[in-house]
Each structure stands twice: as structure tokens, then as C-alpha cells.
Design a protein around this motif. Structure first.
Motif, mmCIF file in Angstrom:
data_model
loop_
_atom_site.group_PDB
_atom_site.id
_atom_site.type_symbol
_atom_site.label_atom_id
_atom_site.label_comp_id
_atom_site.label_asym_id
_atom_site.label_seq_id
_atom_site.Cartn_x
_atom_site.Cartn_y
_atom_site.Cartn_z
ATOM 1 N N THR A 278 3.921 2.962 2.865
ATOM 2 C CA THR A 278 4.477 1.955 3.769
ATOM 3 C C THR A 278 6.005 1.965 3.826
ATOM 4 N N THR B 108 5.759 -0.581 -6.471
ATOM 5 C CA THR B 108 4.393 -0.427 -6.959
ATOM 6 C C THR B 108 3.406 -0.562 -5.807
ATOM 7 N N ASN B 109 2.311 0.189 -5.906
ATOM 8 C CA ASN B 109 1.231 0.063 -4.928
ATOM 9 C C ASN B 109 0.290 -1.075 -5.292
ATOM 10 N N SER B 110 0.364 -1.537 -6.534
ATOM 11 C CA SER B 110 -0.560 -2.565 -7.017
ATOM 12 C C SER B 110 0.183 -3.534 -7.926
ATOM 13 N N THR C 26 -4.051 6.042 5.618
ATOM 14 C CA THR C 26 -4.007 5.913 4.157
ATOM 15 C C THR C 26 -4.579 4.569 3.702
ATOM 16 N N VAL C 27 -4.317 3.546 4.490
ATOM 17 C CA VAL C 27 -4.680 2.182 4.104
ATOM 18 C C VAL C 27 -6.013 1.789 4.731
ATOM 19 N N THR D 102 0.354 3.903 8.327
ATOM 20 C CA THR D 102 1.652 3.639 7.707
ATOM 21 C C THR D 102 2.721 4.483 8.416
ATOM 22 N N LYS E 140 8.306 2.008 0.871
ATOM 23 C CA LYS E 140 9.053 1.366 -0.224
ATOM 24 C C LYS E 140 10.202 2.255 -0.702
ATOM 25 N N ASP F 197 9.808 4.221 -9.125
ATOM 26 C CA ASP F 197 8.589 4.174 -8.319
ATOM 27 C C ASP F 197 7.374 4.161 -9.243
ATOM 28 N N GLU F 198 6.270 3.599 -8.733
ATOM 29 C CA GLU F 198 5.029 3.513 -9.514
ATOM 30 C C GLU F 198 5.326 2.944 -10.904
ATOM 31 N N PRO G 221 0.827 -1.216 0.000
ATOM 32 C CA PRO G 221 0.000 0.000 0.000
ATOM 33 C C PRO G 221 0.857 1.259 0.000
ATOM 34 N N PRO G 222 0.306 2.385 -0.430
ATOM 35 C CA PRO G 222 1.069 3.642 -0.434
ATOM 36 C C PRO G 222 1.447 4.069 0.975
#
Length: 418
Positions: free
Chosen positions: A206, A302-304, A399-400, A359, A208, A259-260, A203-204
Motif C-alpha cells: 500500500t 508493519t503489515n500486521s 495483493t489484498v 494497491t 508504507k 520495515d516489517e 496491507p502489503p
């Protein structure tokens, strides 16, 4: 942290000189005389000062000559010894020296003392003959210019140690990623091939990006972040990726962070835009070439992870797919302890319970709100108290969501490769 570190100012001279002079007999001696230290300060050589409630409690200063910097003195007030201030001062001084394009940082001790062990932990290597400690930074010249063109830089030392909480993730990354890269000869003895590319997912917020930066700091490698949006500004994203990786190949060692990454490697389908299809194909072709060289690591985040193309994630391209989730109770306690500076008056258990699903970024935001409240109140109390933190948490929204956690847990089962 109960201190503030700032660049040396002219009005610090008297207090800094007094600090250096009065600590010389406390195991903080140096081969540089007091007069030489004063000369460096007055000639505006790099120096930093730590203050507590307006009073200087520590200083670190250096003299730069060519591409080398000599750390002349780290002086700590007696009451503040053994509390991490020396490491904090050295880290801040190093950051300024690296920004000044210094290639080597050296420290000469008058004799063996406790500071020597701290220097070893900070990445310095003891040389023969005298207690001479030296740390090598990326070379200046063409390499430094290339790094600057790529928007890369050498991060300050100690970022790895400053990752609060998240110990299970940190231990995994240390064993799987950092140690094989930091000790390649030892890895070779055990037929361990150091990783060349990993993906962090979760998740965003956290951490990374924090982990990617900390790995680069831990290894002492330059950190280059490739931003898909910035590359897209060049017009042809596939060509921009190809050009960036070509320039990166000229660096001796590097950690590349994207990122992303789902923006440039999404799941391909019949309806996928042809231009994006070409971008994904280009990245798939670039990764094998990147993997052929030692002392380099590609870290994607990645968030997903379910949004990434399956061909992108296969073992031949990425060694590990590591989940980075929200901190558990133990990790939240460690993070809160850091922001509350370990004050006994703060009820950590209450903060841990009230911050479930928060987070590290969420907790940092809440801690800032609490500190601001304490600052505006400006009472005799030092720092925020439990009520300030709990009030800040009530103002924040994690956020999560539970739904995001459920999706993340499903992704761990489906995609994680440890």
C-alpha cells in the motif's frame, strides 16, 4: 511521462549544443557561456539528456568543483516547456551529484525569471546580491562515511510530489509529521512538539515504504533503513540494534526506517523465545534515547499491527499510528493518470472500476504489463491503450483480499492514533 532521461553521451554533443544555443533567448539564459557549457560536456562533467522518440528535448548540466556543484544550464525545447521536464531533469542531475558526494548545489540565474520559482520549490534558497540559488546536501567527510557504513543515503528531491493518489494519507502525514519537523520554530509558537517516532500500518503493497522515503526527501534528511534480517546476520540481534542506534546518534539529522518491525517487536507471551524477548526489550530501551534528539524521526512499518507488542506501541514511544490502506477510487484515478501519462484516449473510469482492492504496487505491475504489450506491438499509437490496461488487470491478482481489508478496518478502530 513522455520522455526518457539518460546520462550525457559523447554522441549527444551536437544536439545538446544546438539545444542550449537555440533556447538562450527564451528565458533560459545562464551566466555560463556556451563555450563553458561545451567545455563541461567534453570534460565529462555531470549532465543528463531527455529524449522523446529518439530526439533530445532537454538537457541539464553541472560543473563540480570541490564539494560544490554549479548547475550551468537547464535547456528545454520550446514545445516541452511548462510540462514538468525542467523539474525532472534537475531531479535526475541532483541524484547524480549526490551520488558523487557533492555537498552544495548552486544555480546562478542571469536575472529573475520563472525558473527561480521552480528552484525554490525544489529546495533551493535564494541568496542576496544576485539571483543565486543554493541547496545544501549532507556534509562529506566523517558524516558521509558514517552514513555510507549504515547503508544510508540522501534521496533525490521531489519524491513527496511524486506520491500519486493517497491524498488523504498524504495530507495527514504532511500536517502531523512533515510540517512540525520542517518548521520547528512555528511549531514551538503553537506549543506543538514535533514527532520523533511513528508507525505506519496496513496491507502489503500500500505504499508504507514509499511514504517513509518521501518524508525523508521532503525534509531533505538522510534516509537510513535498518533491515532486521541484515542485523540478525551479525549474530546477536540485540547487540546489532544497539550498535546501529549508537552510530545513528552521531548523525546531525536522520530518518530511520524499520520495515516489517513485527520481526523484532512481536507480541510477547509465556512461550516467547528468550532471545527474541531480549531483542524487543532492547528496542524498547533504545527508542526513548532516540527521541531525545531534535531533527530525527523513526518510522516503523508493519503489515500486521496486531502482531506488535502493546508496550512497543504506547504513546510514550510512538506519537502516531497511521493506517495506510488501499487507494480509493479518487486515488486510483490519480495513480492510473500517472501511468497512462494523462492520455485522453485512456478510459480512466474503466480502469478505476476494474482495479478495486489493487494497491499502488499492484497498479504499477499492471501498468508495466500493459506498457510491455504496447512495446511488443510497436504500433503507431503512443503508449498503451485502455484495452492493454484492462487485459493486464485480468492477468493480475490483487495483493489484498476482502478478508484482509476487514482485518485492517478492525485494526484502524483498535490501534490507529492520529
Amino acid at each position: 511521462m513522455n520522455w526518457l532521461i539518460h546520462d550525457y553521451r559523447e554522441d549527444d554533443l551536437a544536439s545538446v549544443v544546438h539545444l542550449i544555443d537555440t533556447t538562450a533567448d527564451l528565458g533560459q539564459e545562464s551566466v555560463f557561456s556556451l563555450a563553458e557549457c561545451i567545455s563541461a560536456l567534453t570534460s565529462r562533467q555531470p549532465a543528463v539528456v531527455a529524449v522523446h522518440r529518439g530526439e533530445p528535448i532537454g538537457t541539464a548540466l553541472a560543473h563540480v568543483s570541490g564539494g560544490r556543484a554549479w548547475v550551468m544550464r537547464i535547456a528545454i525545447a520550446p514545445a516541452w516547456r511548462g510540462r514538468g521536464l525542467a523539474s525532472a531533469l534537475l531531479m535526475e542531475l541532483e541524484r547524480r551529484l549526490v551520488e558523487a558526494r557533492v555537498h552544495r548545489i548552486a544555480y546562478v540565474l542571469a536575472e529573475e525569471e520563472m525558473l527561480g520559482e521552480g528552484l525554490r520549490k525544489a529546495g533551493y534558497t535564494r541568496r542576496p546580491a544576485v539571483a543565486y540559488f543554493e541547496k545544501t546536501e549532507p556534509a562529506t567527510g566523517t558524516t558521509a562515511n558514517l552514513l555510507e557504513e549504515l547503508g544510508g543515503r540522501l534521496l533525490s528531491g521531489g519524491l513527496w510530489d511524486r506520491v500519486a493518489g493517497m491524498e488523504s494519507e498524504k495530507n495527514l502525514i504532511e500536517r502531523r509529521i512533515v510540517l512540525p519537523l520542517a518548521e520547528p520554530e512555528r511549531a514551538a509558537r503553537h506549543d506543538v512538539i514535533p514527532p520523533r517516532a511513528i508507525t505506519l500500518f496496513g496491507p502489503p503493497g500500500t505504499g508504507k515504504t514509499t511514504f517513509a522515503r518521501a518524508i525523508a526527501s521532503r525534509l531533505g534528511w538522510p534516509f537510513v533503513e535498518l533491515l532486521p534480517s541484515r542485523l540478525a546476520d551479525e549474530g546477536n540481534l540485540a547487540a546489532a540494534l544497539r550498535s546501529a542506534f549508537a552510530r545513528i546518534s552521531e548523525l546531525e539529522r536522520v530518518l530511520v526506517f524499520i520495515d516489517e518491525v513485527e520481526e523484532i517487536a512481536p507480541v510477547r507471551s509465556a512461550g516467547t523465545d528468550s532471545a527474541m524477548y531480549g531483542v524487543t526489550n532492547e528496542l524498547l530501551k533504545l527508542i526513548p534515547g532516540f527521541r531525545e534528539r531534535d531533527e530525527r524521526l523513526l518510522v516503523c512499518a508493519t503489515n500486521s499491527i496486531r502482531s506488535l507488542d502493546p508496550a512497543f506501541l504506547r504513546p510514550g514511544r510512538f506519537d502516531y499510528l497511521i493506517p495506510i490502506g488501499t487507494p480509493d477510487a479518487t486515488a486510483r484515478a490519480a495513480i492510473w493518470s500517472r501511468y497512462s501519462a494523462g492520455r485522453n484516449t485512456v478510459d480512466l473510469d474503466a480502469l478505476v472500476e476494474a482495479s478495486e482492492l489493487f494497491t499502488p504496487a499492484d497498479i504499477e505491475h499492471a501498468a508495466r504489463i500493459a506498457s510491455q504489450a504496447a512495446f511488443e506491438r510497436d504500433s503507431a499509437d503512443a503508449g498503451a491503450h485502455t484495452g492493454d490496461y484492462l487485459s493486464a488487470l485480468r492477468q493480475c491478482r490483487p495483493t489484498v483480499t476482502p478478508a484482509a481489508i476487514a482485518e485492517f478496518n478492525a485494526d484502524i478502530t483498535t490501534h490507529a492514533r492520529l
